[in-house]
Design an enzyme around this catalytic site. Structure first.
Site, PDB file in Angstrom:
ATOM      1  N   THR A   1      37.656 -46.157  29.998  1.00 33.96           N
ATOM      2  CA  THR A   1      37.364 -47.579  30.144  1.00 33.96           C
ATOM      3  C   THR A   1      35.853 -47.717  30.300  1.00 33.96           C
ATOM      4  O   THR A   1      35.197 -46.827  30.832  1.00 33.96           O
ATOM      5  CB  THR A   1      38.086 -48.187  31.354  1.00 33.96           C
ATOM      6  OG1 THR A   1      37.609 -47.548  32.556  1.00 33.96           O
ATOM      7  CG2 THR A   1      39.587 -47.985  31.236  1.00 33.96           C
TER       8      THR A   1
ATOM      9  N   ASN B   1      31.327 -40.577  31.665  1.00 38.74           N
ATOM     10  CA  ASN B   1      31.129 -41.535  32.743  1.00 38.74           C
ATOM     11  C   ASN B   1      29.820 -41.171  33.423  1.00 38.74           C
ATOM     12  O   ASN B   1      29.792 -40.346  34.338  1.00 38.74           O
ATOM     13  CB  ASN B   1      32.283 -41.478  33.752  1.00 38.74           C
ATOM     14  CG  ASN B   1      31.998 -42.341  34.973  1.00 38.74           C
ATOM     15  OD1 ASN B   1      31.270 -43.324  34.900  1.00 38.74           O
ATOM     16  ND2 ASN B   1      32.565 -41.958  36.102  1.00 38.74           N
TER      17      ASN B   1
ATOM     18  N   MET C   1      28.848 -47.364  32.812  1.00 37.94           N
ATOM     19  CA  MET C   1      29.754 -46.769  33.775  1.00 37.94           C
ATOM     20  C   MET C   1      31.169 -46.873  33.223  1.00 37.94           C
ATOM     21  O   MET C   1      31.523 -47.861  32.605  1.00 37.94           O
ATOM     22  CB  MET C   1      29.646 -47.494  35.121  1.00 37.94           C
ATOM     23  CG  MET C   1      30.272 -46.743  36.290  1.00 37.94           C
ATOM     24  SD  MET C   1      32.001 -47.124  36.536  1.00 37.94           S
ATOM     25  CE  MET C   1      31.949 -48.835  36.992  1.00 37.94           C
ATOM     26  N   CYS C   2      31.951 -45.842  33.449  1.00 33.52           N
ATOM     27  CA  CYS C   2      33.262 -45.766  32.814  1.00 33.52           C
ATOM     28  C   CYS C   2      34.299 -45.194  33.767  1.00 33.52           C
ATOM     29  O   CYS C   2      33.985 -44.641  34.812  1.00 33.52           O
ATOM     30  CB  CYS C   2      33.198 -44.882  31.561  1.00 33.52           C
ATOM     31  SG  CYS C   2      31.948 -45.397  30.375  1.00 33.52           S
ATOM     32  N   GLY C   3      35.545 -45.342  33.354  1.00 24.92           N
ATOM     33  CA  GLY C   3      36.644 -44.642  33.984  1.00 24.92           C
ATOM     34  C   GLY C   3      37.188 -43.613  33.014  1.00 24.92           C
ATOM     35  O   GLY C   3      37.279 -43.871  31.805  1.00 24.92           O
TER      36      GLY C   3
END
Length: 570
Positions: A56, A82, A1-3
């Site tokens: 991120t 993401n 999972m990302c930003g």
């Protein structure tokens, strides 16, 4: 999972402001990366464009952290991803999905001179349409000078866009929005492509919208099968078995091989190995997921059941000295009952019931933070639901220790399961029963389709932003593409047979269980969860007591602002 953060600006580049950067890091605490790309103008008199990519990362899959943005130095192509590609073109994906998706995108863009840019674009869109799983992304195809962005066809991951008067493009998973700029969610209706070979000196960017073909759902249109004029009413055992197998397959993808990268695995002691938590009200949907997850997760790993309850001064103002406002919440009562049934039915498993108690003053203190996360959603109902999700996702509360005493506890689980989607697929809301009573099966089907079509706009982006701020990823087993396809192919009478009245005097669970979500209720009954199978549906904001905390006069659709105290007053 990302930003994800991305900007495409004329002249000067634009990076996330400090507040937005902090929120992005909350989503992805393991890595922070950025990439700047200058896009020179095709014409001498046109301005150059600056592209900024920021990612991120919260590493959940694979044995090593995959840094983002992903970059191919030879071509200059960049991907911010993401998502979770559980399957690609029908094949299960193991290990890092972001690396695989990036390589497949690069392969799709690698056309020869005779094929041209349009062929590359069709290949990219076809590849993305074959992804089963939630995603939001930005992809720069440097070779063919295209930029792509969008969300999956259900909208399970957040992606916002800022409305800029100069037509610059700014995208972000979440925004701090202290300057009160206008943001909106990117629609989960397709892929957006910008032709970077035709960037204008002024005015809108040359953007093409390419609708989702829902290839991963095996159908171009979401639909609920209308029963025959004289249908065989009720879910059969074959149907229930089919649904159970499909739900197990969905869960297996989502609960196994979690956070295996050796340099980011949290330190677990001998009794604390939970890698999966469940947003746990004790209701049918979440408890059914817990019961099936028990079959898939090694016994030495505990499973955390996170149950949130709020002090609501409107309801809890006349308590006896020995009464707890939290233990009186409906979801706490149901949660403890369902937890006990899981312990009885699933021996050998450590089920850790986390009681998250939220005092009214603390709710008030976090109000502006939660409104920032749920933005651009801003209704009273959004806030009530977001309160429950925000505090539950933190995993902070108390548990019952080995000696029977209550001790503080923080869940180490970075994957949280949610039962969202079950009501929309199986007719679990009261309005579904009302729709049937008014207009029969066609009215019921119209209501189900309306609910399912708007689930991304109403729920999923908001929930992703609120929950991910804790560095957790929410997963929705009921919203797996293969599971959805199997459900949609069944006649509606096999899922919620409102034509068959509930007969509480019968010994047959297909008759005495409630008509709404009857197929799931029978499945829970077969799995030994008989108390859970009879639980009535209760909305999260009412079960946890976040609805109408100060007065009963507000409506769920009432609009709020960050500086408006709404119905929360000191």
């Amino acid at each position: 999972m990302c930003g994800i953060f991305f900007s495409l600006c004329r002249g000067q580049s634009q990076s996330p402001d400090p507040g937005t950067a902090r929120l992005l890091q909350n989503r992805g605490p393991d890595k922070y990366g950025t990439r700047e790309v200058c896009l020179p103008a095709e014409k001498n008199d046109a301005p150059s464009y600056q592209a900024t990519f920021v990612s991120t990362v919260l590493s959940l899959r694979g044995t090593a952290v995959t840094e983002q943005p992903l970059v191919e130095e030879a071509s200059g192509s960049v991907l911010c991803w993401n998502g979770e590609a559980w399957k690609l073109a029908g094949q299960a994906v193991s290990g890092s999905d972001s690396q695989l998706v990036f390589q497949k995108l690069l392969d799709a863009c690698n056309t020869d001179a005779t094929q041209g840019r349009s062929i590359a674009q069709r290949r990219v869109v076809h590849l993305l349409s074959s992804v089963s799983g939630p995603y939001a992304f930005v992809f720069y195809d440097a070779k063919n000078r295209f930029l792509y962005y969008g969300r999956d066809c259900l909208g399970r991951r957040s992606l916002l866009t800022k409305h800029a008067s100069n037509h610059d493009l700014v995208l972000s998973s979440v925004c701090e929005n202290s300057s009160e700029e206008r943001w909106s969610e990117i629609e989960a209706d397709g892929i957006y492509a910008i032709d970077l070979s035709e960037l204008p000196e002024t005015g809108p960017l040359p953007t093409t919208h390419i609708p989702h073909c829902r290839q991963c759902l095996h159908t171009d249109q979401l639909h609920f099968v209308v029963p025959a004029s004289d249908p065989d009413l009720g879910p059969t055992l074959q149907v229930v078995d089919q649904l159970g197998a499909a739900l197990r397959e969905s869960l297996a993808l989502r609960v196994q091989h979690v956070r295996e990268a050796t340099d980011v695995v949290d330190s677990y002691d001998a009794t604390d190995k939970a890698r999966v938590g469940i947003l746990f009200s004790g209701g049918l949907d979440c408890t059914l997921l817990a019961r099936l997850a028990h079959e898939l997760i090694p016994l030495e790993q505990s499973i955390d059941l996170i149950n949130v309850a709020f002090q609501n001064p409107r309801i809890h103002k006349n308590l006896a000295p020995d009464e707890s406002p939290y233990e009186l919440c409906p979801d706490r009562i149901t949660g403890r009952s369902s937890h006990q049934e899981l312990v009885e039915v699933c021996p050998g498993r450590t089920w850790r019931f986390i009681a998250t108690d939220v005092p009214y003053d603390y709710t008030l203190a976090k109000r502006s933070t939660i409104m920032t996360l749920m933005h651009p959603h801003n209704t009273e109902m959004d806030l009530s639901i977001s309160y429950a999700l925000y505090f539950a996702s933190r995993g902070l509360g108390t548990v019952c220790g080995p000696d029977g005493k209550t001790v503080p506890y923080r869940s180490p689980a970075h994957v949280l399961l949610s039962g969202l989607g079950a009501d929309e697929l199986f007719g679990g809301y009261q309005r579904h029963a009302v729709a049937y009573s008014r207009l029969g099966y066609q009215g019921l089907i119209d209501e189900l389709k309306l609910d399912f079509d708007r689930i991304g706009k109403r729920n999923l982006g908001r929930d992703d932003r609120v929950i991910s701020d804790s560095g957790k990823e929410v997963r929705f087993p009921f919203l797996d593409e293969a599971f959805i396809s199997s459900v949609l192919c069944l006649p509606v009478t096999s899922k919620c047979d409102f034509a068959v009245a509930q007969d509480q005097a019968s010994d047959d669970p297909s008759k005495f269980l409630e008509p709404g979500k009857r197929a799931l209720r029978i499945l829970a009954w077969q799995l030994g969860m008989k108390r859970v199978a009879t639980e009535k549906k209760r909305a999260i904001q009412f079960g946890s007591r976040t609805a109408k905390m100060e007065t009963g006069r507000t409506k769920g659709t009432q609009q709020l602002t960050c500086c408006d105290p709404g119905n929360l007053q000191t």
